[in-house]
Write an enzyme that holds these catalytic residues in place. Sequence first.
Site, PDB file in Angstrom:
ATOM      1  N   ARG A 261       0.840  -1.196   0.000  1.00  0.00           N
ATOM      2  CA  ARG A 261       0.000   0.000   0.000  1.00  0.00           C
ATOM      3  C   ARG A 261       0.875   1.245   0.000  1.00  0.00           C
ATOM      4  O   ARG A 261       1.824   1.359   0.789  1.00  0.00           O
ATOM      5  CB  ARG A 261      -0.924   0.008   1.217  1.00  0.00           C
ATOM      6  CG  ARG A 261      -1.848  -1.201   1.161  1.00  0.00           C
ATOM      7  CD  ARG A 261      -2.953  -1.174   2.186  1.00  0.00           C
ATOM      8  NE  ARG A 261      -3.729  -2.408   2.051  1.00  0.00           N
ATOM      9  CZ  ARG A 261      -4.730  -2.762   2.847  1.00  0.00           C
ATOM     10  NH1 ARG A 261      -5.097  -1.960   3.846  1.00  0.00           N
ATOM     11  NH2 ARG A 261      -5.379  -3.878   2.645  1.00  0.00           N
ATOM     12  N   ARG A 276       1.778   0.498  10.246  1.00  0.00           N
ATOM     13  CA  ARG A 276       1.445   1.010   8.920  1.00  0.00           C
ATOM     14  C   ARG A 276       2.669   0.945   8.022  1.00  0.00           C
ATOM     15  O   ARG A 276       3.483   1.859   7.992  1.00  0.00           O
ATOM     16  CB  ARG A 276       0.931   2.458   9.044  1.00  0.00           C
ATOM     17  CG  ARG A 276       0.249   3.006   7.797  1.00  0.00           C
ATOM     18  CD  ARG A 276      -0.357   4.371   8.051  1.00  0.00           C
ATOM     19  NE  ARG A 276      -1.391   4.318   9.063  1.00  0.00           N
ATOM     20  CZ  ARG A 276      -2.673   3.982   8.823  1.00  0.00           C
ATOM     21  NH1 ARG A 276      -3.045   3.702   7.595  1.00  0.00           N
ATOM     22  NH2 ARG A 276      -3.538   3.944   9.795  1.00  0.00           N
ATOM     23  N   GLU A 348      -7.124  -1.677  14.889  1.00  0.00           N
ATOM     24  CA  GLU A 348      -7.674  -2.553  13.845  1.00  0.00           C
ATOM     25  C   GLU A 348      -6.662  -3.626  13.447  1.00  0.00           C
ATOM     26  O   GLU A 348      -5.514  -3.327  13.123  1.00  0.00           O
ATOM     27  CB  GLU A 348      -8.026  -1.693  12.623  1.00  0.00           C
ATOM     28  CG  GLU A 348      -8.503  -2.515  11.441  1.00  0.00           C
ATOM     29  CD  GLU A 348      -8.710  -1.654  10.187  1.00  0.00           C
ATOM     30  OE1 GLU A 348      -8.861  -0.424  10.320  1.00  0.00           O
ATOM     31  OE2 GLU A 348      -8.706  -2.228   9.086  1.00  0.00           O
ATOM     32  N   SER A 351     -10.632  -6.658   9.164  1.00  0.00           N
ATOM     33  CA  SER A 351     -11.718  -5.874   8.616  1.00  0.00           C
ATOM     34  C   SER A 351     -12.566  -6.848   7.824  1.00  0.00           C
ATOM     35  O   SER A 351     -12.069  -7.481   6.902  1.00  0.00           O
ATOM     36  CB  SER A 351     -11.132  -4.789   7.714  1.00  0.00           C
ATOM     37  OG  SER A 351     -12.069  -3.769   7.519  1.00  0.00           O
ATOM     38  N   ARG A 390       0.626  -6.744  12.293  1.00  0.00           N
ATOM     39  CA  ARG A 390      -0.018  -6.173  13.477  1.00  0.00           C
ATOM     40  C   ARG A 390      -0.176  -7.228  14.576  1.00  0.00           C
ATOM     41  O   ARG A 390      -0.146  -6.898  15.769  1.00  0.00           O
ATOM     42  CB  ARG A 390      -1.372  -5.564  13.112  1.00  0.00           C
ATOM     43  CG  ARG A 390      -1.214  -4.294  12.287  1.00  0.00           C
ATOM     44  CD  ARG A 390      -2.522  -3.563  12.037  1.00  0.00           C
ATOM     45  NE  ARG A 390      -2.279  -2.355  11.228  1.00  0.00           N
ATOM     46  CZ  ARG A 390      -3.188  -1.445  10.931  1.00  0.00           C
ATOM     47  NH1 ARG A 390      -4.443  -1.584  11.375  1.00  0.00           N
ATOM     48  NH2 ARG A 390      -2.869  -0.387  10.210  1.00  0.00           N
TER      49      ARG A 390
END
Length: 425
Positions: A261, A276, A348, A351, A390
Site C-alpha cells: 500500500r 502502517r 484494527e 476488517s 499487526r
Amino acid sequence: MLDIKLIRNEPDKVREAMRRRGEDAPIDEVLALDEQRRSLVTEVEQLKARRNQVSEEIARAKRAGQDATEIIAAMREVSDRIKALDDQVRDVEARLEQLLLTIPNIPHESVPYGQSEEDNVEVRRWGEPRQFDFAPKAHWDIGTGLGILDFERGAKVAGARFAVYRGAGARLERALINFMIDVHTQEHGYTEIWPPFLANTASMTGTGQLPKFAEDMFRCQGEDLYLIPTAEVPVTNLHRDEILDGDQLPIYYVAYSACFRAEAGAHGRDTRGLIRQHQFNKVELVKFVKPEDSYDELEKLVADAEAILQRLELPYRVTMMCTADVGFAAAKKYDPEVWMPSYGRYVEISSCSNFEDFQARRANIRFRRHPKAKPEFVHTLNGSGLAVGRTVAAILENYQNPDGSVTIPDALRPYMGGMTRIEPR
RNA sequence: GGAAGGGUGGCCGAGCGGCCGAAGGCAGCGGUCUUGAAAACCGCAGGGUGACGAGCCCCGUGGGUUCGAAUCCCACCCCUUCCGCCA
C-alpha cells in the site's frame, strides 16, 4: 457498482444512502446519461432492425439475379446514421460507466448512521487488557531490543515504512501465517489459495480499488500491473466473468499474501513500528455466497477472524463501522481490533465486509440457482484473518516480560519449533 | 525477447462476405422403447438488454472496410510449441 435500474427507479433511496455516507455522488448526472443512452439505443436499434431486414432483401435479390443498386444506395445513408449513433452510444456509455464506478455501495439498514470513525459502534469485547507491574514498552522498542526487528535497515534497503524481520522475528511472522491458514483450512472449512501478488486493471476494478483509489497502490511502470493491496483482489477475481453452479456455494477461500500500500495521505500517522507499512503480510478470507445467506456468512466470517485472536489469547473488541466509515465497496463492515498497550487502545487488526452484489456486478461473478435458472449475482465477502504484522506487534507488546523477553503464546509454540520465549541476543 | 501456430456455444469442432447465433459430435435435460438400465430414436437446450414478447447485441478485445463481417484489413491481448534468458 450499483444497479443502474435501482438508481433509475429509486433515485431518492440512493441519494439518501449517499447522504448517510457523507458522499456526494453524481446521481443526477447518471440519470441524465442513462436517459440519453436509452433514447439513443432505441433509435439506433430501430435502424439496425431495418438494416437487417433490407440486407436480407438485397441478398435475396442478388441470388435471384436482380439489380439492387438502388436499395444499396438508400441503405448507405441508413448505415451512416447508424455509425454516427453508435459512436454517440459508445461515448455516453463510457461516461456512464465511469461515473457508476465511482459511486460507493449502499450501506445495509443495520449500519448505524455516523459522520466519522468516532461514530463506529463497539459490539463486543473479549479478554481483559493486561495490567503491567512494570513500564511496558512499544513493540518497535521490544523488537529492536531483541534484534528481531530492524527498521533502519528496512529504510536503507527500500525506504520509510519498510521493516526487516530477523531470526525469531522472521520465524514468528512465518509461524503466524502457517498457524492462521491451518486454523482456517482445518477448522473453518476454507480452501487455501496461493494467488498472484500483482493484478491487472480489470481485477483492480472488479473489487473496487480502481478507478477511485489508484493513488493508494503501487503500479509497475510500463505494465498493466499493480502490486495487490490485499489478497482480496486476486482471490475475488478468481471467479470474474464466471457463472458458478448454485450447489458449489458457498465457496470459502483463505489466502496468504504480501500486501502493498502506498499509504498516500498517511504522512505522520503511525510512523513507528509495524502498524502502517508499505509492505505487510496478511491472511485473507474470501467468500462467495448466495444473496440470502450473506449476512449470516458475515457473522461467521467475523467469528473466524476472532478465533485467531482467541487462540492467541489477545484481548480484542469488535466494532461495527458507521455509514461514514463502512468502506467504498462494503454494505456492512466489522473491524476486530486488538489491544495495543503502546497505543493505550484497540487497534484494527482485521476488517470483515459484506459487499453484497457490489463487487459481483463489477466483476461479473454469477451463479445459477438451478441448472436451468437465469444467472444471478453472488454476494462476496472478505475479511482479514488476520493482518500478520499487526499480530506480531500485538504479541510483542501483550506478551512482553520485564527483562525484555517475549513469551510465545501457547498456540504458536508448535509453529516455533517448541520455542517458549524470545530472549535478547 | 525471437519464430511459428491458434483463440467459435459446457467441452470438442465445422464454418465460400449475405441462406450463420452459427453444421456435426460429446456431455446435459425431457420423452418413446425397456421389468429396470444401456443402446437406439424423437425433442429441448448459450449469454446480455428488454416485460422470461418483439427487436437489438455478443464467434479473444478494440478499431476499420462494406448496403451487409465469425468470415476481409489493422492494432492489441491471451494460449500452445520451439529458441533465447532466468529463480
